[in-house]
Motif scaffolding. Structure first.
Motif, PDB file in Angstrom:
ATOM      1  N   UNK A   1      44.994 -23.679  53.390  1.00  0.00           N
ATOM      2  CA  UNK A   1      45.190 -24.523  52.636  1.00  0.00           C
ATOM      3  C   UNK A   1      44.433 -23.973  51.971  1.00  0.00           C
ATOM      4  N   UNK A   2      44.457 -23.710  50.227  1.00  0.00           N
ATOM      5  CA  UNK A   2      44.341 -23.078  49.050  1.00  0.00           C
ATOM      6  C   UNK A   2      42.851 -22.323  49.192  1.00  0.00           C
ATOM      7  N   UNK A   3      42.247 -21.397  48.744  1.00  0.00           N
ATOM      8  CA  UNK A   3      41.198 -20.625  49.238  1.00  0.00           C
ATOM      9  C   UNK A   3      40.229 -21.316  48.660  1.00  0.00           C
ATOM     10  N   UNK A   4      40.341 -22.225  47.375  1.00  0.00           N
ATOM     11  CA  UNK A   4      39.236 -23.144  46.561  1.00  0.00           C
ATOM     12  C   UNK A   4      39.097 -24.298  47.420  1.00  0.00           C
ATOM     13  N   UNK A   5      39.809 -24.810  47.795  1.00  0.00           N
ATOM     14  CA  UNK A   5      39.754 -26.110  48.906  1.00  0.00           C
ATOM     15  C   UNK A   5      38.827 -25.853  50.161  1.00  0.00           C
ATOM     16  N   UNK A   6      39.253 -24.748  51.220  1.00  0.00           N
ATOM     17  CA  UNK A   6      39.226 -24.771  52.610  1.00  0.00           C
ATOM     18  C   UNK A   6      37.257 -24.001  52.209  1.00  0.00           C
ATOM     19  N   UNK A   7      36.829 -23.007  51.772  1.00  0.00           N
ATOM     20  CA  UNK A   7      35.862 -22.769  50.894  1.00  0.00           C
ATOM     21  C   UNK A   7      35.196 -23.528  50.761  1.00  0.00           C
ATOM     22  N   UNK A   8      35.678 -24.606  49.298  1.00  0.00           N
ATOM     23  CA  UNK A   8      34.412 -25.589  49.149  1.00  0.00           C
ATOM     24  C   UNK A   8      33.561 -26.414  50.466  1.00  0.00           C
TER      25      UNK A   8
ATOM     26  N   UNK B   1      35.371 -29.793  48.511  1.00  0.00           N
ATOM     27  CA  UNK B   1      36.531 -29.809  47.771  1.00  0.00           C
ATOM     28  C   UNK B   1      36.862 -30.287  46.561  1.00  0.00           C
ATOM     29  N   UNK B   2      36.879 -31.563  46.319  1.00  0.00           N
ATOM     30  CA  UNK B   2      37.199 -31.657  44.851  1.00  0.00           C
ATOM     31  C   UNK B   2      36.232 -31.427  43.868  1.00  0.00           C
ATOM     32  N   UNK B   3      35.012 -30.955  44.369  1.00  0.00           N
ATOM     33  CA  UNK B   3      34.072 -30.501  43.181  1.00  0.00           C
ATOM     34  C   UNK B   3      34.560 -29.245  42.918  1.00  0.00           C
ATOM     35  N   UNK B   4      34.796 -28.161  44.316  1.00  0.00           N
ATOM     36  CA  UNK B   4      35.050 -26.851  43.806  1.00  0.00           C
ATOM     37  C   UNK B   4      36.727 -26.939  43.266  1.00  0.00           C
ATOM     38  N   UNK B   5      37.381 -28.090  43.419  1.00  0.00           N
ATOM     39  CA  UNK B   5      38.667 -27.601  42.159  1.00  0.00           C
ATOM     40  C   UNK B   5      38.318 -27.889  41.058  1.00  0.00           C
TER      41      UNK B   5
ATOM     42  N   UNK C   1      47.235 -28.922  46.699  1.00  0.00           N
ATOM     43  CA  UNK C   1      48.115 -28.908  45.856  1.00  0.00           C
ATOM     44  C   UNK C   1      48.062 -28.693  44.656  1.00  0.00           C
ATOM     45  N   UNK C   2      47.205 -29.258  43.807  1.00  0.00           N
ATOM     46  CA  UNK C   2      46.878 -29.654  42.678  1.00  0.00           C
ATOM     47  C   UNK C   2      45.909 -27.884  42.690  1.00  0.00           C
ATOM     48  N   UNK C   3      45.269 -27.336  43.292  1.00  0.00           N
ATOM     49  CA  UNK C   3      44.506 -26.194  43.139  1.00  0.00           C
ATOM     50  C   UNK C   3      45.325 -25.115  43.163  1.00  0.00           C
ATOM     51  N   UNK C   4      46.792 -25.540  43.449  1.00  0.00           N
ATOM     52  CA  UNK C   4      47.434 -24.239  43.679  1.00  0.00           C
ATOM     53  C   UNK C   4      48.366 -23.962  42.370  1.00  0.00           C
TER      54      UNK C   4
END
Length: 242
Positions: free
Chosen positions: A111-118, A135-139, A230-233
């Motif tokens: 998944x998008x790095x923002x999501x998986x990193x979070x 993940x939501x906070x990271x995005x 999806x949102x992060x991308x």
């Protein structure tokens, strides 16, 4: 990117070799001892584990919580997880075909790095609901960074950045396509705004505000992470219009 199975299996096998325990034969005149040793030195095992842990995180993301740990030997959990991962690499396609489900599957690490990193640290310890919240906070934070906004967050933030209105001072927009005045432009940004609001109102808020909720099943957690991916991308690929 797909896993290089041959390379991965070689690294897993080397870790299993180095961490294998044995009882050394007593040399003539030496005291009798039944204390076991590892085949490799601790330095060699630690170096190998550094690579193997990254592979286990990719192949078996929840291995730290799903595979039992052993206080008697720090490497036993790694060894069992490594053996499981090797089988998964070799036989995953066969198992899915034989069980009648050869459909594509979701990988959290893809998944998008923002999501998986979070989400990664909490996910690997089995805290799936908290992982989705992280993940939501990271995005949200990365979207604030892209827009240069700290005065709004979550649903209000996305309503602003995906607004079809022209940008204003201190209120830049994120454009998923050029504003050509078309219905497509309006539809795309209206949809992105509604999707983001749904992610935060329907997923993030219940996960973080409802006490006593049962832990999410892993597959449901993956679905929720996928929504934020999806949102992060969209955000990451958008053009900032100021």
């Amino acid at each position: 990117m797909a896993i290089d199975v041959a390379w991965a299996r070689t690294e897993l096998a080397e870790f299993l070799r180095l961490s294998e325990t044995y009882v050394p034969a007593n040399e003539p005149g030496a005291m009798v001892s039944s204390r076991s040793r590892n085949r490799g030195t601790q330095q060699e095992i630690i170096a190998s584990a550094q690579i193997v842990e990254q592979m286990l995180d990719r192949i078996l993301p929840a291995w730290r919580s799903s595979v039992p740990s052993h206080k008697s030997n720090r490497w036993l959990q790694h060894r069992e997880a490594t053996q499981r991962a090797d089988v998964a690499l070799v036989r995953e396609a066969e198992v899915r075909e034989r069980l009648g489900d050869n459909a594509p599957h979701i990988s959290a690490s893809a998944m998008h790095p923002w999501v998986w990193d979070g989400a990664k640290a909490l996910w690997q310890s089995g805290h799936f609901r908290e992982a989705v919240t992280a993940a939501a906070r990271k995005v949200n934070a990365e979207t604030q960074n892209r827009a240069g906004r700290r005065d709004v967050s979550e649903a209000s933030l996305f309503q602003s950045v995906f607004s079809k209105d022209a940008p204003k001072p201190g209120q830049p927009r994120l454009r998923l396509m050029a504003d050509d005045g078309s219905d497509t432009f309006r539809s795309v940004h209206r949809g992105a705004m509604a999707f983001a609001e749904g992610c935060y109102a329907g997923i993030r808020n219940p996960n973080s505000h409802e006490d006593g909720l049962p832990e999410l099943p892993e597959h449901e957690g993956l679905e929720q992470l996928a929504a934020f991916s999806v949102l992060a991308r969209w955000v990451d690929g958008a053009t900032v219009s100021a």
